[in-house]
Design an enzyme around this catalytic site. Structure first.
Site: not given
Length: 754
Positions: A346, A491
């Site tokens: 991320s 993600d």
């Protein structure tokens, strides 16, 4: 004036350069997007950072063709999945159906959600569990307040408090070390260092091995200086090699136990430090010895590399909290302890990409507050992003993020190109958009031609923030094409924020340095017995943080919270907003062998999706550095041995020993070009190998290294392996992180040390 300036910049992008050179203070983002802060105007000498000190500040590495290819990939329809009866049958095989068909029992999509009892009890159970979790959370918060008050009103008083403030106000690592030594002297920790006996390692074995290493190394050096003959001069070398092979292992007799570094603010036992220094000097002696052939050295150091393992730096996600990672990278880089293997998820993937695509000299110039001028991904107005969110379900635009992210990745650089440029191994964790496929750790082995910025975008695609994106790969002619059938990814923090299992599989990583900044688990990181560089100071290190009562309540409540979160997951009571199972953001592993936790402030939560100003980034850099300084000595001792093993491999003639073997590169090339030349290449390789065997009849009798003895199919499998940590047992996680009950993960940070 602002509108005129904006029109000027639109007509001539180069005008920003001339305008900047003539201004007293300058912030390109403030001029174009925001209004100046009165405090900054009143004190320009404190807030002025020259962005042109950054390497390639005004260079846009990405091309329009690459962005157009990415846009076409995003708008393309979903790829049809490749199906077959099994892995050995043709794709899309037509099967003749028999007259007698087997009756398949009818089952719902979610097999566990059947029956009226589940329907009736689901919501009441969910309400009860949520209520109990809320009560436990409030109780946990009150417990932490009690521990904080106990430490600051009972433990930290008088001169101890003044020395602690001096330690926390240090502006450089050297200044911090000096303050830490003064605090150790005042608290009497130096006497603990001189005593060899300690319950958490085998001090008798360490003392014996250290003495033998010293004696054998002196014998080898004496024989080398005396010029003894080869027959009589190799005995000491062989004995030294055998001793090193036995003691250079991961956490040998407990010398890498974090508790050995948790009793003082700086350093460890004198015996442990002497042992590490003797190991380093002995390895250097072997590498420089002329009584050993290069083949023997290569075999010896490859065995050590396999047994000792590698160290990796793992950067967690956390939105704009990830900018604390810049300070961690800076601290490790300035002290020469930045590992070769770096992984990011991320927001941490963006920082990892910057560290892996820049040379050390470039990084030193980039890790400054002026870097904030290149971070402008949240510049849209409320009206703009709210319309986008209502229309697409995402706050941010994927194309704009690709344009901004590409600068940190040096344009459309691939994982292989980044490794060839800097020698650092970048890993980015991505999760497929469908809930059934396993996650992937992209690196120069699993996806060498994958473009880094596409992997960073995929790893940051949180549902509701950024829509899933397509990974892109670079073709032979330099153009971009969709990767992995055009599937979409999101993600990586949703499943594997810290991919320890995959790192161990690909690169033999068994020592991890985790920089953890996820805001949703900030409060729950706590080390009751201290951590490296952050000892428990009262009761001479033998006490508990907040007393035994406070630590026991904290541990009990935290374990109870985990238990009820697991109940929600296993009984499938937790709703799935945006079609995503959110239970893994709480129940996965977030720590490593060493865990750094930079201390955040309340303002970070208010600006969790905002671009940082230079002053704010300067604070985050400083806090990130200070969170890493207490762990530097532990990391330095670990990397001393690892670096010597690497230097020994290179001295023996193996310059690029971490690169994929030739057969892996050839296999990847075959997969790209096609299978037309496979047969001819195989015949040619077979003929060359046969001729080589005839020339060297004893070739098969020579011992092979442990790393090279792996089967070819295994390495090929690893070159395209996928991993899935969804159902990883706690025992497997502990094995991957090489931690046990006595070698527990280290949770660290400014607010957690005492």
């Amino acid at each position: 004036m602002t509108s005129c300036m904006h029109e000027t910049l639109q007509e001539s992008p180069s005008a920003i350069t001339d305008l900047a050179r003539t201004c007293t203070w300058w912030d390109p983002l403030v001029m174009v997007r925001n209004r100046p802060n009165p405090s900054e105007v009143a004190a320009p000498q404190k807030t002025y950072y020259d962005p042109y000190t950054l390497p390639d500040f005004d260079t846009d590495f990405i091309t329009k063709d690459d962005l157009d290819a990415f846009e076409r990939a995003l708008s393309a329809p979903e790829a049809v999945p490749v199906t077959a009866l099994n892995d050995w049958r043709p794709v899309h095989q037509r099967v003749r159906r028999t007259k007698t068909r087997r009756k398949v029992p009818k089952r719902s999509a979610d097999e566990t959600r059947e029956g009226f009892v589940y329907t009736i009890l689901k919501w009441p159970l969910l309400a009860i569990v949520f209520g109990w979790l809320l009560f436990l959370s409030v109780t946990y918060g009150l417990t932490r307040v009690y521990i904080y008050s106990y430490e600051h009103f009972v433990t930290w008083t008088g001169r101890r408090e003044r020395l602690r403030r001096q330690l926390q106000s240090a502006t450089s690592f050297e200044e911090w070390v000096e303050a830490a030594k003064q605090l150790d002297t005042y608290l009497g920790n130096n006497s603990w260092k001189t005593q060899a006996e300690y319950a958490y390692y085998d001090y008798k074995t360490v003392k014996k091995v250290t003495t033998q290493l010293f004696e054998l190394r002196n014998r080898v050096e004496a024989e080398a200086n005396g010029g003894s003959n080869c027959a009589g001069g190799t005995q000491a070398v062989d004995e030294l090699k055998a001793l090193l092979e036995n003691c250079i292992k991961n956490n040998f007799v407990g010398v890498e136990n974090p508790r050995l570094y948790s009793e003082t603010y700086y350093g460890t036992k004198d015996l442990v430090q002497e042992f590490v220094d003797q190991i380093q000097q002995s390895l250097k002696t072997i590498a420089e010895s002329k009584k050993i052939t290069n083949e023997e050295k290569q075999l010896f150091f490859k065995h050590l590399d396999t047994n000792y393992g590698r160290t990796a730096l793992c950067l967690s996600g956390g939105a704009t909290f990830a900018y604390y990672h810049f300070g961690v990278i800076k601290a490790l880089l300035d002290t020469g302890n930045l590992p070769q293997i770096i992984t990011g998820t991320s927001g941490g993937a963006l920082v990892a990409a910057l560290a892996a695509t820049r040379t050390p000299d470039e990084l030193k110039l980039l890790l400054v507050p002026a870097l904030a001028y290149r971070i402008h991904v949240s510049s849209d107005s409320f009206l703009t992003w709210s319309r986008r969110w209502w229309r697409t379900g995402a706050r941010f635009d994927s194309l704009d993020w690709a344009r901004q992210c590409s600068w940190f990745c040096r344009g459309s650089t691939t994982f292989r190109e980044a490794y060839e440029r800097t020698g650092r191994i970048l890993n980015v964790s991505c999760v497929p958009s469908d809930p059934h496929s396993p996650t992937i750790l992209t690196n120069y082995l699993t996806s060498p031609d994958c473009v880094i910025w596409s992997a960073v975008l995929a790893s940051a695609a949180v549902p509701g923030i950024l829509n899933p994106v397509v990974l892109m790969r670079k073709t032979r002619d330099g153009t971009l094409a969709p990767y992995s059938f055009g599937s979409k990814w999101k993600d990586g923090s949703l499943r594997t924020d810290v991919p320890l299992k995959a790192l161990n599989l690909h690169f033999n990583v068994n020592f991890s340095i985790v920089s953890q900044v996820n805001p949703h688990i900030n409060l729950f990181f706590f080390s009751p017995r201290g951590s490296p560089g952050r000892p428990v100071t009262h009761r001479r290190g033998r006490g508990w943080r907040g007393g035994f009562l406070g630590s026991s309540i904290e541990t009990t409540i935290k374990l109870d919270l985990q238990k009820y979160l697991k109940i929600l997951r296993h009984l499938e009571l937790l709703p799935r907003p945006l079609g995503q199972d959110w239970s893994e953001i709480w129940l996965q592993r977030f720590s490593g062998t060493i865990t750094l936790w930079p201390k955040s402030v309340f303002a970070d939560f208010l600006h969790i999706l905002s671009d940082p100003r230079p002053a704010r980034l300067a604070r985050m850099l400083r806090v990130g550095e200070r969170s890493a300084w207490p762990k530097i000595k532990f990391i330095d001792n670990r990397l001393k041995v690892e670096k010597m093993v690497v230097e020994g491999l290179r001295a023996s003639g193996m310059q690029d020993y971490l690169a994929p073997p030739n057969y892996v590169c050839e296999q990847q090339e075959q997969d790209t070009i096609g299978g037309e030349k496979d047969m001819h290449r195989g015949r040619r390789k077979g003929a060359i190998e046969l001729a080589r065997r005839e020339e060297e009849p004893d070739r098969d009798l020579r011992p092979l290294s442990r790393r090279h003895s792996s089967i070819v199919e295994e390495v090929r499998r690893q070159s395209s392996v996928f991993f899935d940590d969804d159902e990883t047992d706690e025992a497997d996680e502990d094995a991957a992180a090489t931690t046990d009950e006595d070698d527990e993960p280290v949770i660290a940070g400014e607010e957690h040390g005492t």
